[in-house]
Design a protein around this motif. Sequence first.
Motif, PDB file in Angstrom:
ATOM      1  N   ILE A 158       0.703  -1.258   0.018  1.00 45.07           N
ATOM      2  CA  ILE A 158      -0.158   0.022   0.044  1.00 45.07           C
ATOM      3  C   ILE A 158       0.993   1.063  -0.147  1.00 45.07           C
ATOM      4  O   ILE A 158       0.499   2.238  -0.915  1.00 45.07           O
ATOM      5  N   LEU A 159       1.954   1.282   0.598  1.00 50.88           N
ATOM      6  CA  LEU A 159       2.756   2.333   0.958  1.00 50.88           C
ATOM      7  C   LEU A 159       3.456   2.531  -0.496  1.00 50.88           C
ATOM      8  O   LEU A 159       3.664   3.726  -1.122  1.00 50.88           O
ATOM      9  N   VAL A 211      -6.502  -2.450   9.451  1.00 54.05           N
ATOM     10  CA  VAL A 211      -6.220  -3.974   9.269  1.00 54.05           C
ATOM     11  C   VAL A 211      -5.965  -4.117   7.865  1.00 54.05           C
ATOM     12  O   VAL A 211      -6.891  -3.885   6.800  1.00 54.05           O
ATOM     13  N   VAL A 212      -4.836  -4.579   7.403  1.00 54.34           N
ATOM     14  CA  VAL A 212      -4.459  -5.031   6.014  1.00 54.34           C
ATOM     15  C   VAL A 212      -4.721  -6.686   5.646  1.00 54.34           C
ATOM     16  O   VAL A 212      -3.903  -7.437   6.483  1.00 54.34           O
ATOM     17  N   ARG A 253      -5.309  -5.089   0.888  1.00 50.68           N
ATOM     18  CA  ARG A 253      -6.602  -4.355   1.058  1.00 50.68           C
ATOM     19  C   ARG A 253      -6.939  -3.973   2.356  1.00 50.68           C
ATOM     20  O   ARG A 253      -6.625  -4.603   3.337  1.00 50.68           O
ATOM     21  N   ILE A 254      -7.326  -2.912   2.681  1.00 45.66           N
ATOM     22  CA  ILE A 254      -7.633  -2.102   3.854  1.00 45.66           C
ATOM     23  C   ILE A 254      -9.068  -2.851   4.188  1.00 45.66           C
ATOM     24  O   ILE A 254      -9.900  -2.369   3.627  1.00 45.66           O
ATOM     25  N   CYS A 255      -9.156  -3.389   5.385  1.00 46.73           N
ATOM     26  CA  CYS A 255     -10.360  -4.016   5.770  1.00 46.73           C
ATOM     27  C   CYS A 255     -10.988  -3.236   6.928  1.00 46.73           C
ATOM     28  O   CYS A 255     -10.772  -3.304   7.984  1.00 46.73           O
ATOM     29  N   GLU A 256     -11.828  -2.052   6.452  1.00 45.11           N
ATOM     30  CA  GLU A 256     -12.928  -1.475   7.492  1.00 45.11           C
ATOM     31  C   GLU A 256     -14.207  -2.392   7.923  1.00 45.11           C
ATOM     32  O   GLU A 256     -14.406  -1.907   9.078  1.00 45.11           O
TER      33      GLU A 256
END
Length: 593
Positions: free
Chosen positions: A36-37, A339-340, A344-347
């Motif tokens: 992601i970065l 949380v990744v 993918r960022i898991c909201e």
Amino acid sequence: MELTLAPNPLCTESQTLSFDKIATLIGENGSGKSCILQSIFDAKLDGNDFDDLRVICFSSGQNENFSQRFSKFLKKERRAGETLNLECFYYDKSWSKLLIFLATCLHSNGKVREFLRNKGYVEERTVTEAQQDDISSKLTIKFKVDKRYAEQVQAALKTEESGADIDTLRSTPYFRSLTSFIAKNVDADYEFDSALTKRTVELSSSTLFEASYAAARPVQDEEGETVSRFIDNPTISFFTQAADNDYFIDKSVFQLKFKDGLELDQLSDGEYQLLFLYALIDLFDAENTLFLLDEADSHLHYQNIDHLWRILGELRGNVITTTHLLDSITANEFDAIKVVENGRICEDDKLKQLINRLSVLSRATSVEYEVCAKITNMALLDDYNDWDIFVRLAERKALDASLLDSVYSFKKSSSYANENESFGKAKIQWAKNLSKVECNLITSQIFLICDRDEATLDIDPATGVKVRGAQYRDRINAIHWPNGVNASVYLLAWKRREIKNYLLSFTALTHHGVLAEINSDTLAVASHLKKTEPGDNEGIRQLEVKDTINPLINRDGCGLCPEKLQTYIDLIPPDEISEDIENMYNFIVSKLN
């Protein structure tokens, strides 16, 4: 801040990252945090996005993906003859000594100088009431000018002597800075008529500023409009360009000494890393700066970790960072933790994901409370999916489900298995344990929502959900919250056996052809589900319904399927949804207001 993230190697879809000041990415090794970065860094380097941000990237180690990508970018810029700017830059440990030295020299009230001062590592001379010079720090460098560059300078000189009306290498701000630096610190007689062999140069604050450093010209487009939104400090810009690719200054042989000859290399790994991070902040922090910090907390003692997060929270700019450390997770606000999984960022189900992640780490129980202490409103249910079912039913009943958005839900068993156990005991004990956590508590409302199962309960008729009884009241009142914390705990229960009983609907079950599994000989005819009626009777309340309901809302081998659940609930007419759902909704919303 809200960023649209491009796809990364583990996630083929774009995604949105929303955060306030700090976003802390957590996840297992290989979960895609660094991906992601990298996607942000690549988009900035390619000029595809984030035009209004200066992106400064840091890695605690040698991140090959970042370094290789950035190296290719720099080579491309050099081939195109572009002036190096600091709009997007990757700094690894090889830059640390130079940046720490520049930070203590340029910012007498910066974080690097403050650290050195507190540790007794610096000697200062008062210049004005607001400024003190560092007179003890020394940076030893190896400096050279190669033959090729000297020849380019001579060619530029000939072009100028010919009368050609064009800018040459000699007219660039960088060359003017280079000429001044060499004259003041290396060789006053050097004229670029030949290569300058490698020389050892010791820089101090005073010698650093004997040279003059020219500011880069504003970059303009074809219409004469300024393109770059960033103004680089000319001193930082010169040394970064001189050390890039070890072209004039060899980064590998830097030596930085503080007061009494103390070398930077003699400090602990933690002190070294803190100074490096402080230097980046001193030199680049601004409202339009985005720091990408890959495991910035590695090597740090837990006390320094707390200090680091306080510093990051005070930035003028914004920061996205990654961590594996428990102390960093608990030092963050809950909303800052992302949380990744698989890039993918898991909201969705964030609290569940976070607690699951913590369960594989040491001290997990303690950390669970420390994380939950950052949540204002929470609901403890017997299963993670219970809240989802409740909210969807409330929405189907035309209630404003958005009013529940501030409540975070997670699984915590009620521990009620038979009549010899106290109803809701485990949930009440959990709330009591939370009250004892040794960190800042912002908790306001705790809703302990229990499956009724076989329990005989006295439920308050005024609310339809609150469990009454002296034993429960006494246990809750025995919870002593720290001074300043006004947390309220409510023991609530469904009137039916569990939340899935509220999915019973004459219309929906008829659609799936399974109504007969409920309206069977084992259920009194008077209790049978009927069209346009919710089935609020004692017979329905006591039914075991999982065998009927689960196949309609679960995916084989994967548990609850949100899509199947929503499709099923869409079949339920609002007047076939129990008043218990509205009662629970009204109670919770009234306490939130």
